[in-house]
Design a protein around this motif. Structure first.
Motif, short mmCIF file in Angstrom:
data_model
loop_
_atom_site.label_atom_id
_atom_site.label_comp_id
_atom_site.label_asym_id
_atom_site.label_seq_id
_atom_site.Cartn_x
_atom_site.Cartn_y
_atom_site.Cartn_z
N ARG A 155 0.86 -1.18 0.00
CA ARG A 155 0.00 0.00 0.00
C ARG A 155 0.89 1.23 0.00
NH1 ARG A 155 -5.29 0.77 1.71
NH2 ARG A 155 -5.29 -1.30 2.66
N ARG B 190 -2.40 1.71 -4.34
CA ARG B 190 -1.70 0.43 -4.26
C ARG B 190 -0.58 0.36 -5.30
NH1 ARG B 190 -4.89 -3.25 -1.42
NH2 ARG B 190 -6.22 -2.06 -0.01
N GLU C 86 -4.14 -6.27 2.37
CA GLU C 86 -3.47 -5.81 1.16
C GLU C 86 -3.56 -6.91 0.10
OE1 GLU C 86 0.45 -4.72 2.32
OE2 GLU C 86 -0.15 -2.73 3.00
#
Length: 913
Positions: free
Chosen positions: A113, A122, A163
């Motif tokens: 991130r 991202r 993530e």
């Protein structure tokens, strides 16, 4: 055979689409510490030795000496420093890497991130931009970061990974390399401090890095690599026209937004991926949900906080929106359907897509619905015999407890409860009044009306409650013995039982009809908005009007501030004033890359605007910005789809105006070239005659003048004078028409009265033809026209000269001017000559048309009306030849467009009309 050709064409088309774009190589591992970064650097060093331009965009060594050694000797791009809450964070410099444009870029930790304030949220989005720029990317990722296996990883390890990387990115794979270590060896590396620090390693061994977890993750990683290898094999064989493994057909996944939608999407995507099948996600709006949304809007206006029903509906819409966003990330399609029959809607969707498998979540089977064989699962099994039905039980569904008053699936709101109570009490009062005043014995119809009233204004749950209350009230107050729930006669039992049945059936039918109306209203909202936009855009004649119409409809329909920029033209000005530097940066990025940015996206999220690209089939024409209320946390799928469709229509309208403009330029250019050709032909052909006559007469005077008599000399002088005047008129045409400019016919327009133009042309004609008589019919209240005065005067002169040439002696040339109903100026110039045969009227505008009855006399150039047609055509008008008044002679009609003459322009010109 046709299917094989289609499959081969799709594979070849996919290969062609990937040409020119970068390709992705992924080093995939089951867990941190298996050596993904080391393997990537080893491959990069090998390429570097071969002379390939390899650059390290970003590599995280985590202090591992062996990994740091592999970095040495490779070009490394300096990192960009980002200020965040008083600290400086280091991130990959995306712009510098794009400017450097190496053949291969190394980008470690794909699921990372980025720091707040970066262009993309991202790192995988940075990689997408690099691939779009034609740069090959080598990257690393662990299996737990893939979006499609997120739930499986959670079940294995108990850890929910936040993530994640969308599986759709893997469609751009060149190669996927599995970097693997046995579980025992990885644990040994962990104990040696080669993965984490000692205190972190101890915690990891007790949680994520257990032998059973690592073994399961290894199997999951191997399975993922095998699936991608299998897909590559099928595509390669299909592109070569070879027979491949049979691919399963479409997989349809149904969600309802009630707590397990994302779980179902991931599970269904896994099923489709294993089968190599395309897949899509649908949700069905039955009208009940649309009704709930309507109640939510009403409550929002009536009170500062939403009631529970409105909050539940809002949560459901947010969940569907997230599930649809997840679907798009995983490479699937999405659709919202409107139908009161959920099972039939799903079967229709499956048939339309050629699906063989339908995936649904395990529904709560209500006792009454199950007894009546009315659950969704039962209906799908009964009606969809040719479909494979996959029912997935979710953790949330297993934890649910039966709810009170959940017979029909919805709980009534407090507004509906008030209506139920008022209707039931009202029915009791009306029944008592009817019994006392009218002497009615059967009062069931009074209560039935109450049930119908509630059912027509609410939902099925409220109608059932009202029917039960009315049944009890009817029994208690009006069936003997009164004020008890006992019934003294069999006839009374039949009455109340039949009443209850009738009330339930009537309530069901009325409620269903209302839900259909609400669902139809929700479905028509989109169509009405698009129709309104289409009407407004259809009236737009140029790009400025398209922008104004599009912005106006977007603002009124979406209740958001709109700003549109297409081909460096933007509007409205009020919205442009609210755009800051961050907003303009996001708008420029959207137009450059053809992707959405700003609010509600993961790119340049610092902007309060949501920017959408205005695209044509080949390129991006511009950008549309929408700024919603700060209180609107998320956009529903319907709002997002409506906005995207409206922007697409605006783009098509902008493209249409551009094409119309280009066609108009081409038309004017053609008229210009035609006029130029006429002039050149005139110079080379028609001007020889007067010049030859003048030269011959002058030569005769010079050589034999002293031997000539006075009459002969006078005749030669008159010949020189007449041919000189004739030549002067031709040259005047030439001078007026050669004001064309190097790039096309340039019109310097001005406002001028038509009476002035006609008068000037008439005075000029009478200097050459003193005997000509001209009659006028010009209304005195005509406003000025916006034309090139000299050119229009020349056109009028040419037509009037032509009419005078063929009018009998003493007959006038008649000029009639009028304003048509479609707001155009019409000028008719008529003569009383021999006229022109109908089959030749169009030919008189051709160059060198030489029929004496036309506008060509023995001394004509054949150019006059051709030039008139060029002048009027350049003004977007038309010229035509018609029979003269009462069928005698010829009328040449000039038609010109008429622009509005405003009061401001009148003041500037010192006139008033």
């Amino acid at each position: 055979m046709g299917a094989e050709r289609t499959e081969q064409a799709d594979a070849l088309l996919g290969g062609l689409k990937r040409q020119g774009a970068g390709r992705l190589t992924v080093f995939l591992g089951a867990a941190p510490g298996v050596g993904k970064t080391y393997a990537m650097l080893a491959r990069a060093r090998e390429l570097h030795r071969q002379g390939v331009d390899v650059v390290i965009g970003i590599v995280e060594t985590h202090g591992r000496g062996e990994t740091q050694t592999m970095v040495e000797g490779l070009p490394v791009l300096p990192r960009k420093k980002v200020d965040y809450q008083g600290r400086q964070l280091e991130e990959m410099d995306l712009d510098a890497l794009l400017a450097r444009k190496p053949a291969v870029a190394l980008v470690d930790e794909l699921a990372h991130r980025n720091a707040p304030g970066s262009r993309h949220e991202r790192r995988w989005q940075d990689v997408e931009e690099l691939l779009d720029a034609g740069i090959d990317v080598y990257t690393t990722v662990n299996i737990q970061h893939l979006e499609s296996v997120n739930d499986v990883v959670h079940q294995i390890t108990g850890v929910r990974v936040s993530e994640t990387v969308p599986d759709a990115l893997f469609e751009r794979l060149r190669d996927i390399r599995l970097v693997d270590l046995p579980a025992r060896e990885l644990i040994e590396r962990l104990n040696q401090g080669k993965v984490y620090l000692p205190e972190q390693a101890a915690q990891a061994l007790q949680a994520f890095f257990s032998p059973s977890n690592l073994t399961a993750l290894r199997e999951l990683a191997m399975q993922t690599v095998a699936e991608h290898v299998d897909v590559d094999l099928r595509e390669e064989r299909a592109a070569r026209g070879l027979e491949g493994i049979s691919i399963q057909r479409h997989v349809l996944i149904a969600i309802d937004g009630r707590g397990h939608s994302e779980y179902l999407v991931r599970a269904g995507a896994m099923i489709a991926r294993r089968r190599g099948a395309p897949w899509s996600v649908v949700t069905v709006e039955t009208g009940r949900r649309a009704d709930a949304a309507l109640h939510a809007d009403e409550t929002d206006r009536a009170a500062p906080t939403l009631n529970k029903m409105a909050r539940d509906e809002q949560r459901r819409l947010i969940e569907i929106d997230r599930a649809f966003a997840l679907t798009r990330n995983l490479g699937g399609e999405t659709e919202v359907m409107h139908n009161t029959d959920v099972a039939q809607a799903l079967l229709d969707a499956a048939a339309a897509r050629g699906a063989r498998s339908i995936v649904i979540g395990r529904t709560r089977e209500r006792p009454i619905a199950r007894i009546l064989n009315r659950t969704l699962t039962q209906q799908l099994l009964q009606r969809g015999a040719r479909y494979e039905l996959t029912i997935i039980g979710t953790p949330q569904a297993r934890q649910r407890l039966p709810r009170l008053l959940d017979i029909t699936g919805e709980r009534p709101t407090w507004r509906e409860l008030v209506l139920i109570l008022v209707a039931s009490l009202g029915a009791v009062g009306m029944a008592a009044l009817a019994e006392r005043t009218l002497g009615l014995q059967d009062l069931s119809m009074v209560f039935l009306v109450a049930v119908m009233l509630v059912a027509s204004r609410t939902r099925m749950a409220s109608a059932v409650i009202t029917a039960i209350l009315c049944f009890l009230a009817y029994n208690f107050f009006f069936i003997e013995p009164r004020y008890t729930f006992l019934i003294s006669a069999h006839r009374g039992v039949a009455t109340v039982v039949l009443f209850l049945a009738a009330a339930l059936i009537a309530g069901r039918l009325a409620s269903r009809l209302r839900m259909q109306v609400v669902a139809l209203r929700a479905a028509n909202t989109h169509a009405m908005a698009m129709q309104n936009l289409g009407r407004r855009l259809a009236k737009a004649a140029d790009l400025g009007q398209v922008i104004a119409a599009g912005a106006s409809v977007l603002q009124s329909t979406l209740h958001a501030e709109a700003w549109i920029r297409i081909n460096d033209q933007s509007g409205p000005a009020t919205s442009a004033g609210h755009l800051g530097e961050k907003d303009l940066t996001a708008a420029d990025w959207t137009q450059q890359h053809g992707q959405a940015s700003g609010r509600y996206t993961d790119t340049l999220t610092g902007s309060a605007w949501w920017f959408l690209p205005v695209s044509s089939d080949k390129d991006t024409l511009g950008v549309v910005g929408l700024r919603f209320s700060p209180n609107m946390g998320r956009l529903s799928f319907e709002q997002r789809r409506l906005a995207e469709n409206m922007v697409e229509d605006i783009g098509q309208a902008a493209l249409r105006t551009r094409l119309v403009s280009e066609l108009e330029v081409a038309r004017v250019t053609g008229e210009t070239e035609r006029l130029r050709s006429a002039l050149l032909s005139s110079v080379s052909h028609d001007l020889r005659s007067p010049l030859s006559s003048m030269i011959g007469a002058a030569d005769s005077l010079a050589r034999y003048g002293k031997d000539m008599g006075p009459e002969d000399r006078q005749s030669l002088l008159e010949t020189i004078h007449v041919e000189g005047e004739r030549l002067d008129r031709y040259i005047q045409n030439l001078l007026d028409m050669t004001r064309l400019g190097q790039q096309g016919l340039t019109l310097t327009r001005d406002w001028i009265g038509i009476d002035e133009l006609v008068g000037s042309a008439s005075r000029r004609l009478q200097r050459y033809e003193p005997g000509v008589r001209i009659e006028y019919e010009i209304p005195p209240d005509l406003p000025p026209i916006h034309v090139h005065p000299a050119l229009i005067e020349q056109a009028l002169f040419n037509v009037m000269e032509n009419a005078a040439k063929f009018s009998p002696p003493g007959e006038p040339v008649r000029v009639q001017v009028r304003r048509t109903e479609d707001n155009r100026l019409q000028i008719d110039i008529s003569d009383r000559g021999p006229g022109i045969p109908e089959q030749e009227r169009r030919r008189i505008f051709d160059m060198f048309y030489s029929v004496e009855r036309g506008d060509r006399g023995k001394q004509g150039t054949g150019l006059g009306l051709t030039i008139v047609q060029g002048i009027v055509g350049a003004h977007m008008g038309s010229v035509e030849a018609l029979p003269g008044p009462q069928g005698h002679g010829t009328t040449i009609r000039l038609t010109l467009p008429w622009s509005e003459y405003t009061n401001q322009e009148a003041k500037e010109n010192g006139t008033s009309h």
